[in-house]
Design an enzyme around this catalytic site. Structure first.
Site, short mmCIF file in Angstrom:
data_model
loop_
_atom_site.label_atom_id
_atom_site.label_comp_id
_atom_site.label_asym_id
_atom_site.label_seq_id
_atom_site.Cartn_x
_atom_site.Cartn_y
_atom_site.Cartn_z
N GLY A 278 0.97 -0.91 -0.34
CA GLY A 278 0.06 -0.07 0.04
C GLY A 278 0.65 1.63 0.08
CB SER A 279 0.24 4.74 0.89
OG SER A 279 -1.70 4.69 0.30
CB VAL A 280 4.43 1.81 2.72
CG1 VAL A 280 3.54 2.52 4.46
CG2 VAL A 280 4.02 1.17 3.12
CG PHE A 281 5.77 0.50 -2.65
CD1 PHE A 281 6.48 -0.90 -1.97
CD2 PHE A 281 6.16 0.95 -4.31
CE1 PHE A 281 7.60 -1.50 -3.30
CE2 PHE A 281 6.96 0.13 -5.35
CZ PHE A 281 7.65 -0.76 -4.60
#
Lengths: 562, 143
Positions: A278-281
Site C-alpha cells: 500500500g501507500s508506504v511504497f
C-alpha cells in the site's frame, strides 16, 4: 543311536558353524552398547548475551526388557522406578512386553534430582542415559525466529533448523561391554569418541526491544480485533535486526507437532509472507524520482482526482480531487493519483530498476530459510504487464513484498541511501573462538542528498498526523502510513479486508532505528494512521529511551541544576 | 668309566632327600607359587577397584555438570524480563511511567550491567614473555 548322534552332530554344526555369525551378532548386541553421544547444544543469545534458548542436561531412563518383562506391577523395583519417573506401572510393563528391542526408554528428560533418585535406587537392568532439554528463559519471545528442536535435539524450524550444524556441534560415540544385568564391565571393551559442544550463536535481536515489539503487537492486534500482524525493528547503519515479531504465534514450551493445523504458526511471517504494502511504497516511488532529479518536494502537478492508465482510472483513497499539489503533499495526503503521476515521470524501466535496487523481487539475503522474494511484475518478464501495473505499483498495490523487505527499504532511506544486508546473526562463539559477522553494505540505492530530502519529507508527513495517534515526545521522527487491500491467492482482493501499516525512522536527524508495523485485517477503521501509528509511537518512544538516545526537542529536556 | 658320575649324582640326591632343609625348601617353593598365583587376582582386584572409581568419578562429574547447567538455566530464568516485570509489579508495586522526563547531565552514563555470561568463553590473557637472568643482564642489547 547312530542316527541320533548324526542328528546331534548336524545340529551342533548348524549352530556353531552355519548360524555362527547370527548368534555372534546377537551376543555382541546384548553385551555391547553402542550409543551416539552428544555434547551441549549451543545456546541462542540476544545481542547482549542473554540466553533466549539454551540447553540443560537431562536423563533418559532405559529399562532392559529381559530383566523386567516378567515382573509384576506390585514388584518393589517396579514401584520404586515408576514412583520416581511418574509412569504407571502397568504402562511400563506393557511397553516392555510389547517390544522386540533390547531395552526401552521408560522416561525421557528427567531432571537431575529425579535421575539421582533412580540412580540411588540401584535397580538392576535400569540405566540412565544423558540427554538434553531445550529451555527458553524468556518464554515464547521470538518463537518464530528461534524455532524449536525435535526429540533428538536437532533443529526443526527457525534458527534452530537453519543453524543446526553450528549449534549441534559434533556427535561422538561410545561402545562399551556390559554384563547380563546391563552393568558396564570393568575390563570390557570401551571405545569412546568424544563429542564436541555446539557453538553459541549471538543474535542481533535485543530482548528488551523484542519484548516491547511483541507487547505492542499483541496490544494492537487485540485492540483492533486483527487477524495478525508483524513488527520489524532494524538498525539502519548495520542492517541488524533488533526485533522481529509476528502474530499469530505458538507456545514453544507446549508444542504439539501432531496437530497439523498449527504448522502455519511456526513460519516466520516477517520473511515468508508476502503482502501488498500500500501507500508506504510511495516512499520508493518518490525516492526514485528524487534521485533522478525528476521532482523535488515542491514540484507540483494537477490532481483532477483521476489518473488514467491503459483503460483504467485510478482514484485517491478518499476519491478527492485536490487541484495543484506538490510532491510533498502527495506524500502527506497519500494521493494515489500523485504517486502514479510520479511513476509516469520515471517510466517503467527506471521505476522497476529502483524497485529492484531497493531489494524487492528477490530474497532479502538474511540467511534464513523461507526468505521469500516477493512478487514484482515488470515489462521484461511478464507479457501481460500493462501501464496500469506500474500505476498501481507506485502506491503499493499489485506488487507483493515481505515485511522485512519493506523495513529494509526504509532502513536504506535512513542510512543515507546505502542498502545494508539484513543480519540476524551477530557472531558465533565456540571453543575454537569467535566469528563475527561484520555489517555488509549492498549498494548505494539513492544518493545521500536524495535520502536526506526524503527523510525531511517523511518528517513533514509525521507533522501532519494527529498527535493523538502519533507523538514520540522529545524526538523528531519521520514516517509514512499505508492502508492496502488484502490480496487473495486468486489475484483478487478480499472484501472489506485491509492491511494497515506504518513505517518510520527515528530520530530523524540521525536515525538509530527503522521500524515497520503491519496489522492484518483490523476490524473497524482500517487506516494505518489509526491502527498502526499508535503502536509505532509507543514502541519508538520506549526504544529510543532504552537505547540512551538523547531527545532533541529542548522543551522536554531539563538541565540538571537549572 | 661312566658309572662313576651316575653314582655320584645318586649320592647327592640321597643326601638331599635325607637333608632336614628339604621340607623348608618345599614350603618356600609352595609359598612362592601361591603368591605368584594370587598376584593376578590382586592385580585384577586393583584394576576392578580403579575402574569402579573411574566410573564413579565420571558419574560424579556428569552429576555436577548437570547441576551446574540447571543452576545456569535458573540464573537465566531469574534474569528474564517477564520475571523482573512481575516482581516489579507484584512485589514492589511499581507501574510503568506515564510520562518520561529527560534530564541531561554532564557525566557519562554507567556501563550497562550484563549478566555474567555463562556461555561466552573467558578472555584468554596474553602470554607474558618469560623473564630470565640472561635477559635481565643483556636485555639492553636487544632491539
Amino acid at each position: 543311536m547312530g542316527v541320533g548322534t548324526l542328528i546331534m552332530t548336524g545340529r551342533l554344526a548348524q549352530l556353531q558353524i552355519v548360524d555362527h555369525p547370527q548368534y555372534a551378532e546377537e551376543a555382541r548386541l546384548s553385551h555391547n552398547v553402542e550409543q551416539t553421544v552428544t555434547d551441549r547444544r549451543g545456546a541462542l543469545l540476544d545481542r547482549n548475551g542473554y540466553p533466549l534458548a539454551a540447553s540443560e542436561d537431562t536423563f533418559d531412563v532405559m529399562v532392559e526388557r529381559d530383566a523386567w518383562k516378567a515382573r509384576a506391577p506390585g514388584d518393589e523395583a517396579v514401584s520404586k522406578l515408576t514412583g520416581v519417573i511418574g509412569v504407571p506401572a502397568q504402562q511400563l510393563l506393557d511397553q516392555l512386553n510389547s517390544t522386540d528391542i533390547f531395552e526401552v526408554d521408560a522416561a525421557r528428560n528427567l531432571s537431575f534430582e529425579k535421575a539421582e533418585a533412580v540412580r540411588k535406587a540401584g535397580l538392576d537392568g535400569v540405566r540412565l542415559v544423558s540427554s538434553s532439554h531445550r529451555v527458553y528463559p524468556e518464554g515464547n519471545m521470538a518463537a518464530q525466529v528461534l524455532g524449536f528442536v525435535g526429540r533428538d535435539s536437532s533443529g526443526l524450524t527457525g534458527l534452530e533448523a537453519d543453524l543446526d550444524s553450528v549449534l549441534a556441534g559434533t556427535k561422538g560415540s561410545l561402545t562399551a561391554e556390559r554384563d547380563g544385568l546391563g552393568r558396564d564391565l570393568a575390563f570390557g571393551r570401551r571405545e569412546e569418541v568424544a563429542p564436541q559442544p555446539g557453538a553459541d550463536v549471538v543474535l542481533t535481536i535485543d530482548r528488551y526491544i523484542q519484548r516491547l515489539a511483541e507487547q505492542e503487537l499483541d496490544r494492537t492486534v487485540k485492540e483492533n480485533k486483527a487477524s495478525g500482524g508483524t513488527i520489524v525493528v532494524v538498525q539502519p547503519k548495520t542492517g541488524e535486526i533488533l526485533a522481529m515479531a509476528s502474530r499469530p504465534t505458538f507456545d514453544v514450551t507446549a508444542l504439539d507437532l501432531s496437530d497439523d493445523s498449527k504448522l502455519a504458526l511456526y513460519r516466520d511471517r516477517a520473511i515468508t509472507d508476502m503482502y501488498e504494502p500500500g501507500s508506504v511504497f510511495k516512499l520508493v516511488t518518490t525516492a526514485a524520482a528524487l534521485d533522478l532529479g525528476l521532482v523535488s518536494p515542491d514540484t507540483w502537478w494537477y490532481d483532477s482526482g483521476v489518473f488514467k492508465a491503459s483503460e483504467w482510472s485510478i482514484h485517491n483513497w478518499d476519491f478527492s480531487a485536490n487541484g495543484p499539489q506538490t510532491v510533498q503533499q502527495m506524500l502527506s495526503k497519500s494521493l494515489n493519483t500523485g504517486a502514479a503521476w510520479v511513476a509516469q515521470q520515471l517510466g517503467p524501466d527506471r521505476f522497476y530498476d529502483y524497485v529492484s535496487r531497493f531489494g524487492f523481487g528477490r530474497p532479502s539475503g538474511i540467511g534464513l530459510s523461507g526468505d521469500a522474494p516477493g512478487r514484482v511484475r515488470t515489462p521484461q518478464d511478464d507479457g501481460n504487464w500493462r501501464d496500469i501495473d506500474m500505476a498501481t505499483n507506485s502506491f503499493g498495490q499489485g506488487i507483493s513484498v515481505t515485511p522485512l523487505q519493506m523495513a529494509m527499504a526504509v532502513a536504506t532511506i535512513a542510512n543515507n541511501g546505502l542498502a545494508m544486508k539484513p543480519q540476524i546473526v551477530k557472531e558465533t562463539v565456540s571453543p575454537a573462538g569467535r566469528q563475527s559477522n561484520a555489517p555488509q553494505p549492498l549498494q548505494q540505492v539513492i544518493s545521500p542528498a536524495s535520502a536526506q530530502t526524503l527523510r525531511n519529507m517523511m518528517g513533514v508527513v509525521v507533522d501532519g498526523i494527529n498527535k493523538h495517534y502519533l507523538d514520540v515526545q522529545g524526538y523528531k521522527i519521520g514516517g509514512k502510513t499505508g492502508t492496502a487491500n488484502l490480496a487473495t491467492a486468486d489475484a483478487g482482493y478480499k472484501d472489506q479486508a485491509y492491511i494497515s501499516s506504518f513505517v518510520g525512522i527515528a530520530p530523524l536527524d540521525d536515525p538509530a532505528i527503522a521500524v515497520l508495523v503491519k496489522i492484518d485485517e483490523p476490524q473497524g477503521v482500517p487506516w494505518g494512521t489509526v491502527v498502526a501509528a499508535p503502536a509505532f509511537s509507543r514502541l519508538v518512544q520506549q526504544t529510543l529511551t532504552y537505547l540512551n538516545i538523547p531527545p532533541t526537542e529542548e522543551a522536554l529536556v531539563s538541565k540538571l541544576g537549572q | 668309566m661312566a658309572t662313576a658320575p651316575r653314582t655320584q649324582t645318586r649320592a647327592v640326591i640321597a643326601e638331599l632327600v635325607q637333608s632336614p632343609t628339604l621340607p623348608v625348601l618345599l614350603i618356600l617353593a609352595a609359598m612362592v607359587i601361591g603368591i605368584a598365583a594370587l598376584l593376578p587376582l590382586v592385580q585384577s582386584s586393583g584394576a576392578t577397584t580403579t575402574a569402579g572409581n573411574i566410573q564413579a568419578l565420571e558419574q560424579e562429574k556428569t552429576s555436577w555438570q548437570a547441576q551446574l547447567r540447571e543452576l545456569e538455566t535458573q540464573v537465566a530464568t531469574l534474569g528474564s524480563l517477564n520475571r523482573i516485570e512481575a516482581e516489579a509489579r507484584d512485589r514492589l508495586g511499581m507501574e510503568p511511567p506515564q510520562v518520561t522526563h529527560y534530564i541531561t547531565v554532564d557525566v557519562p552514563p554507567p556501563e550497562s550491567q550484563k549478566l555474567p555470561s555463562r556461555f561466552l568463553p573467558n578472555e584468554h590473557p596474553k602470554p607474558q614473555s618469560e623473564s630470565s637472568l640472561w635477559k635481565d643482564l643483556f636485555g639492553w642489547m636487544l632491539p
